[in-house]
Write a protein that holds these residues in place. Structure first.
Motif, PDB file in Angstrom:
ATOM      1  N   VAL A  55       0.835  -1.197   0.000  1.00 43.69           N
ATOM      2  CA  VAL A  55       0.000   0.000   0.000  1.00 43.69           C
ATOM      3  C   VAL A  55       0.875   1.254   0.000  1.00 43.69           C
ATOM      4  CG1 VAL A  55      -1.635   1.359   1.376  1.00 43.69           C
ATOM      5  CG2 VAL A  55      -2.019  -1.083   1.052  1.00 43.69           C
ATOM      6  N   ALA A  56       1.935   1.241   0.804  1.00 40.57           N
ATOM      7  CA  ALA A  56       2.819   2.415   0.873  1.00 40.57           C
ATOM      8  C   ALA A  56       3.426   2.725  -0.490  1.00 40.57           C
ATOM      9  CB  ALA A  56       3.920   2.177   1.903  1.00 40.57           C
ATOM     10  N   VAL A  57       3.878   1.699  -1.202  1.00 43.16           N
ATOM     11  CA  VAL A  57       4.466   1.911  -2.532  1.00 43.16           C
ATOM     12  C   VAL A  57       3.412   2.422  -3.500  1.00 43.16           C
ATOM     13  CG1 VAL A  57       5.510   0.759  -4.516  1.00 43.16           C
ATOM     14  CG2 VAL A  57       6.294   0.211  -2.205  1.00 43.16           C
ATOM     15  N   LEU A  58       2.215   1.817  -3.469  1.00 44.17           N
ATOM     16  CA  LEU A  58       1.168   2.215  -4.414  1.00 44.17           C
ATOM     17  C   LEU A  58       0.663   3.628  -4.141  1.00 44.17           C
ATOM     18  CD1 LEU A  58      -0.268   0.726  -6.831  1.00 44.17           C
ATOM     19  CD2 LEU A  58       1.339  -0.618  -5.477  1.00 44.17           C
ATOM     20  N   VAL A  59       0.582   4.020  -2.874  1.00 43.38           N
ATOM     21  CA  VAL A  59       0.160   5.389  -2.579  1.00 43.38           C
ATOM     22  C   VAL A  59       1.148   6.378  -3.179  1.00 43.38           C
ATOM     23  CG1 VAL A  59      -0.111   7.097  -0.744  1.00 43.38           C
ATOM     24  CG2 VAL A  59      -1.213   4.882  -0.531  1.00 43.38           C
ATOM     25  N   ARG A  60       2.430   6.070  -3.060  1.00 42.95           N
ATOM     26  CA  ARG A  60       3.437   6.958  -3.649  1.00 42.95           C
ATOM     27  C   ARG A  60       3.282   7.026  -5.167  1.00 42.95           C
ATOM     28  NH1 ARG A  60       8.438   5.557  -5.496  1.00 42.95           N
ATOM     29  NH2 ARG A  60       8.508   3.646  -4.274  1.00 42.95           N
ATOM     30  N   LEU A  61       2.915   5.909  -5.796  1.00 43.43           N
ATOM     31  CA  LEU A  61       2.824   5.870  -7.249  1.00 43.43           C
ATOM     32  C   LEU A  61       1.546   6.523  -7.778  1.00 43.43           C
ATOM     33  CD1 LEU A  61       4.115   2.255  -7.981  1.00 43.43           C
ATOM     34  CD2 LEU A  61       5.334   4.408  -8.325  1.00 43.43           C
TER      35      LEU A  61
ATOM     36  N   THR B 159      -7.505   4.183  -4.215  1.00 44.52           N
ATOM     37  CA  THR B 159      -7.014   3.487  -5.410  1.00 44.52           C
ATOM     38  C   THR B 159      -5.906   2.504  -5.045  1.00 44.52           C
ATOM     39  OG1 THR B 159      -7.558   5.371  -6.827  1.00 44.52           O
ATOM     40  CG2 THR B 159      -5.958   3.794  -7.683  1.00 44.52           C
ATOM     41  N   ALA B 160      -4.989   2.940  -4.166  1.00 49.39           N
ATOM     42  CA  ALA B 160      -3.887   2.066  -3.752  1.00 49.39           C
ATOM     43  C   ALA B 160      -4.406   0.834  -3.026  1.00 49.39           C
ATOM     44  CB  ALA B 160      -2.917   2.840  -2.869  1.00 49.39           C
ATOM     45  N   GLU B 161      -5.312   1.038  -2.070  1.00 47.12           N
ATOM     46  CA  GLU B 161      -5.862  -0.095  -1.312  1.00 47.12           C
ATOM     47  C   GLU B 161      -6.602  -1.071  -2.225  1.00 47.12           C
ATOM     48  OE1 GLU B 161      -7.001  -0.010   3.095  1.00 47.12           O
ATOM     49  OE2 GLU B 161      -7.991   1.731   2.207  1.00 47.12           O
ATOM     50  N   GLU B 162      -7.428  -0.531  -3.111  1.00 55.27           N
ATOM     51  CA  GLU B 162      -8.201  -1.407  -4.000  1.00 55.27           C
ATOM     52  C   GLU B 162      -7.276  -2.199  -4.912  1.00 55.27           C
ATOM     53  OE1 GLU B 162     -10.848   1.247  -5.960  1.00 55.27           O
ATOM     54  OE2 GLU B 162     -12.048   1.629  -4.153  1.00 55.27           O
ATOM     55  N   ALA B 163      -6.227  -1.552  -5.423  1.00 55.26           N
ATOM     56  CA  ALA B 163      -5.297  -2.247  -6.303  1.00 55.26           C
ATOM     57  C   ALA B 163      -4.564  -3.358  -5.567  1.00 55.26           C
ATOM     58  CB  ALA B 163      -4.301  -1.252  -6.900  1.00 55.26           C
ATOM     59  N   VAL B 164      -4.124  -3.083  -4.339  1.00 58.84           N
ATOM     60  CA  VAL B 164      -3.426  -4.109  -3.554  1.00 58.84           C
ATOM     61  C   VAL B 164      -4.366  -5.254  -3.209  1.00 58.84           C
ATOM     62  CG1 VAL B 164      -2.268  -4.567  -1.358  1.00 58.84           C
ATOM     63  CG2 VAL B 164      -1.700  -2.515  -2.658  1.00 58.84           C
ATOM     64  N   GLN B 165      -5.601  -4.936  -2.842  1.00 58.94           N
ATOM     65  CA  GLN B 165      -6.569  -5.995  -2.539  1.00 58.94           C
ATOM     66  C   GLN B 165      -6.866  -6.837  -3.770  1.00 58.94           C
ATOM     67  OE1 GLN B 165      -9.738  -3.661  -0.849  1.00 58.94           O
ATOM     68  NE2 GLN B 165      -8.626  -3.316   1.063  1.00 58.94           N
ATOM     69  N   ASP B 166      -6.984  -6.176  -4.934  1.00 52.80           N
ATOM     70  CA  ASP B 166      -7.185  -6.929  -6.178  1.00 52.80           C
ATOM     71  C   ASP B 166      -5.996  -7.841  -6.459  1.00 52.80           C
ATOM     72  OD1 ASP B 166      -9.596  -5.687  -6.533  1.00 52.80           O
ATOM     73  OD2 ASP B 166      -8.908  -4.275  -8.069  1.00 52.80           O
ATOM     74  N   ALA B 167      -4.801  -7.335  -6.182  1.00 55.48           N
ATOM     75  CA  ALA B 167      -3.600  -8.140  -6.413  1.00 55.48           C
ATOM     76  C   ALA B 167      -3.589  -9.375  -5.519  1.00 55.48           C
ATOM     77  CB  ALA B 167      -2.349  -7.293  -6.183  1.00 55.48           C
ATOM     78  N   PHE B 168      -3.992  -9.222  -4.272  1.00 60.90           N
ATOM     79  CA  PHE B 168      -4.028 -10.383  -3.377  1.00 60.90           C
ATOM     80  C   PHE B 168      -5.126 -11.361  -3.781  1.00 60.90           C
ATOM     81  CE2 PHE B 168      -1.296  -8.044  -0.388  1.00 60.90           C
ATOM     82  CZ  PHE B 168      -0.471  -9.078   0.017  1.00 60.90           C
TER      83      PHE B 168
ATOM     84  N   LEU C 226       7.457   4.284   6.404  1.00 65.37           N
ATOM     85  CA  LEU C 226       7.610   5.355   7.379  1.00 65.37           C
ATOM     86  C   LEU C 226       7.145   6.687   6.786  1.00 65.37           C
ATOM     87  CD1 LEU C 226       8.552   5.991  10.224  1.00 65.37           C
ATOM     88  CD2 LEU C 226      10.833   6.393   9.329  1.00 65.37           C
ATOM     89  N   ARG C 227       7.416   6.879   5.513  1.00 63.80           N
ATOM     90  CA  ARG C 227       6.989   8.113   4.850  1.00 63.80           C
ATOM     91  C   ARG C 227       5.460   8.210   4.849  1.00 63.80           C
ATOM     92  NH1 ARG C 227       9.588   9.226  -0.785  1.00 63.80           N
ATOM     93  NH2 ARG C 227       9.110   7.024  -1.019  1.00 63.80           N
ATOM     94  N   LEU C 228       4.763   7.101   4.584  1.00 59.36           N
ATOM     95  CA  LEU C 228       3.301   7.143   4.565  1.00 59.36           C
ATOM     96  C   LEU C 228       2.742   7.386   5.962  1.00 59.36           C
ATOM     97  CD1 LEU C 228       0.705   6.984   2.991  1.00 59.36           C
ATOM     98  CD2 LEU C 228       0.761   4.496   3.180  1.00 59.36           C
TER      99      LEU C 228
ATOM    100  N   TYR D 284       0.445  13.899  -0.963  1.00 57.05           N
ATOM    101  CA  TYR D 284       1.229  12.724  -0.580  1.00 57.05           C
ATOM    102  C   TYR D 284       2.685  13.038  -0.889  1.00 57.05           C
ATOM    103  CZ  TYR D 284      -3.262  10.453  -0.369  1.00 57.05           C
ATOM    104  OH  TYR D 284      -4.546  10.134  -0.059  1.00 57.05           O
ATOM    105  N   ARG D 285       3.342  13.620   0.062  1.00 57.94           N
ATOM    106  CA  ARG D 285       4.732  13.988  -0.158  1.00 57.94           C
ATOM    107  C   ARG D 285       5.528  13.752   1.121  1.00 57.94           C
ATOM    108  NH1 ARG D 285       2.938  19.884  -0.198  1.00 57.94           N
ATOM    109  NH2 ARG D 285       3.300  20.602   1.924  1.00 57.94           N
ATOM    110  N   VAL D 286       6.813  13.724   0.972  1.00 60.02           N
ATOM    111  CA  VAL D 286       7.698  13.562   2.116  1.00 60.02           C
ATOM    112  C   VAL D 286       7.612  14.811   2.987  1.00 60.02           C
ATOM    113  CG1 VAL D 286      10.077  13.244   2.845  1.00 60.02           C
ATOM    114  CG2 VAL D 286       9.251  12.116   0.771  1.00 60.02           C
TER     115      VAL D 286
END
Length: 403
Positions: free
Chosen positions: A18-24, A30-39, A104-106, A165-167
């Motif tokens: 999720v952390a990687v997808l949120v950054r992307l 969108t990030a959560e749904e994509a990760v859940q779809d992947a699983f 940690l960034r997220l 969503y930034r550092v």
């Protein structure tokens, strides 16, 4: 491949993905749904192909592709279609800022001052700890609907307010630190003693919390609250080998084989406690770490310096006079002044939904010979916990009280 193996991968890799997808993609939902779809795709594919060499890489790549597909389907303007295509770019420039670990960034990003403290913590526990709404509710001692509403409101606030969503900059870090530390500690606590299920301990959550704690200590090496939290987690985690039997049963602190404690973690934790003491800026994490340092110094349970622990809890109460702190202080008071004094201290605490309150009350009543009341308290504690290992201990104590 069994469903339990897929669940294990989900528990270990969900937060990272999720952390990687949120950054992307720049959007939590969108990030959560994509990760859940992947699983979901993994559960179907891995049954026949087995676990890939890099499960995390497979999940992140699949989630990224699904996010791209989703953006393409939703694209109604050329600009949005271009945004989706940008996700294909393999060589993204590194984002500037002091925090370089995605998870940690997220955490720092979600712990934005525009969100209520409780919403910050609930959202980050859900996204990065991989905790369910029920597990977060147990951590907060509130109902599941309350936690669900906090998470929905936090996501809506981020979306509607356009929180980026930034550092975070160096100047932003201190104002967000309190919530960040709370998140890391709650992740550790859920790993140290899970709220439900057959496993009393989740090593993956403990390891992740300590990893994040070490990163924070590198990022803010002179921050005593960070050092205190890391020391606390290390000292508690040093006892992991003695906390459970081979069949998974919990072993309470007084009954543990202290030769199994990890001396390396103890030495590291004690040194961090000494660094905190030299700074003379006490906080709840530093004091809790000092309490655990006292336990770590005792060669046997009988040799524990309970008077020093009571004094430390007095300091803790001065800084954070919560019912839970008062409950833990009563454990030490019972060893110094006896069970009747400790019982009087906890009778009016507003902790009816907390199983450990009823468990301690039952133990004190049993020591005072008030068996009927102790029996009722043990039964109440049993009704308020779903962790099998804890329930086994409560059943044993209930049986002992009735002998």
């Amino acid at each position: 491949m069994s469903a339990s193996e897929i669940e294990r991968v989900f528990r270990q890799e969900y937060g990272r993905a999720v952390a990687v997808l949120v950054r992307l993609v720049g959007d939590i939902d969108t990030a959560e749904e994509a990760v859940q779809d992947a699983f979901t795709a993994a559960a179907e594919r891995w049954q026949s192909t087995g676990l890939p060499p890099s499960p995390a890489g497979w999940i992140i790549t699949t989630a990224r592709n699904k996010a791209i597909d989703r953006k393409r389907r939703e694209a109604t303007r050329h600009g949005r279609h271009t945004e989706a295509l940008l996700l294909h770019t393999p060589d993204e420039p590194p984002e500037e800022g002091p925090v370089h670990d995605d998870r940690l960034r997220l955490i720092f990003t979600c712990c934005h001052p525009a969100l209520a403290d409780t919403a910050q913590v609930a959202l980050t526990l859900r996204l990065l700890g991989g905790l369910t709404t029920a597990e977060i509710a147990r951590a907060f001692l509130v109902g599941e609907p309350t936690v669900a509403q906090r998470i929905v409101r936090a996501k809506g606030k981020i979306r509607d307010a356009g929180i980026p969503y930034r550092v975070p900059s160096d100047a932003d870090l201190p104002s967000r630190l309190s919530s960040v530390l709370a998140v890391v500690y709650l992740i550790f606590n859920e790993g140290y003693l899970t709220g439900s299920g057959d496993r009393p301990v989740r090593e993956d959550l403990c390891a992740e919390a300590i990893r994040l704690g070490r990163l924070l200590a590198e990022l803010m090496p002179d921050e005593p609250h960070v050092l205190g939290l890391l020391a606390l987690m290390l000292l508690i985690h040093s006892r992991r080998s003695a906390r459970t039997t081979p069949d998974g049963s919990l072993v309470l602190l007084a009954d543990q084989d202290r030769t199994l404690w990890d001396r390396g973690l103890i030495v590291e934790g004690q040194e961090l406690v000494r660094r905190c003491l030299r700074r003379n800026q006490p906080g709840p994490y530093q004091i809790q770490a000092a309490i655990n340092a006292v336990h770590s110094e005792a060669p046997t349970a009988a040799a524990t310096d309970w008077r020093q622990i009571v004094q430390l809890y007095d300091q803790h109460m001065a800084l954070a006079p919560t019912p839970v702190v008062a409950l833990h202080r009563a454990v030490a008071v019972a060893e110094v002044d006896g069970p009747s004094v400790a019982l009087a201290l906890i009778e009016n605490l507003n902790l009816d939904t907390y199983h450990l309150f009823h468990a301690l009350r039952a133990d004190l009543l049993r020591r005072l010979g008030r068996i009927g009341e102790a029996t009722l308290a043990y039964e109440t504690a049993l009704a308020r916990t779903q962790n099998k290992a804890e329930r086994d201990i409560l059943h044993r104590r209930l049986d002992q009280a009735q002998e």
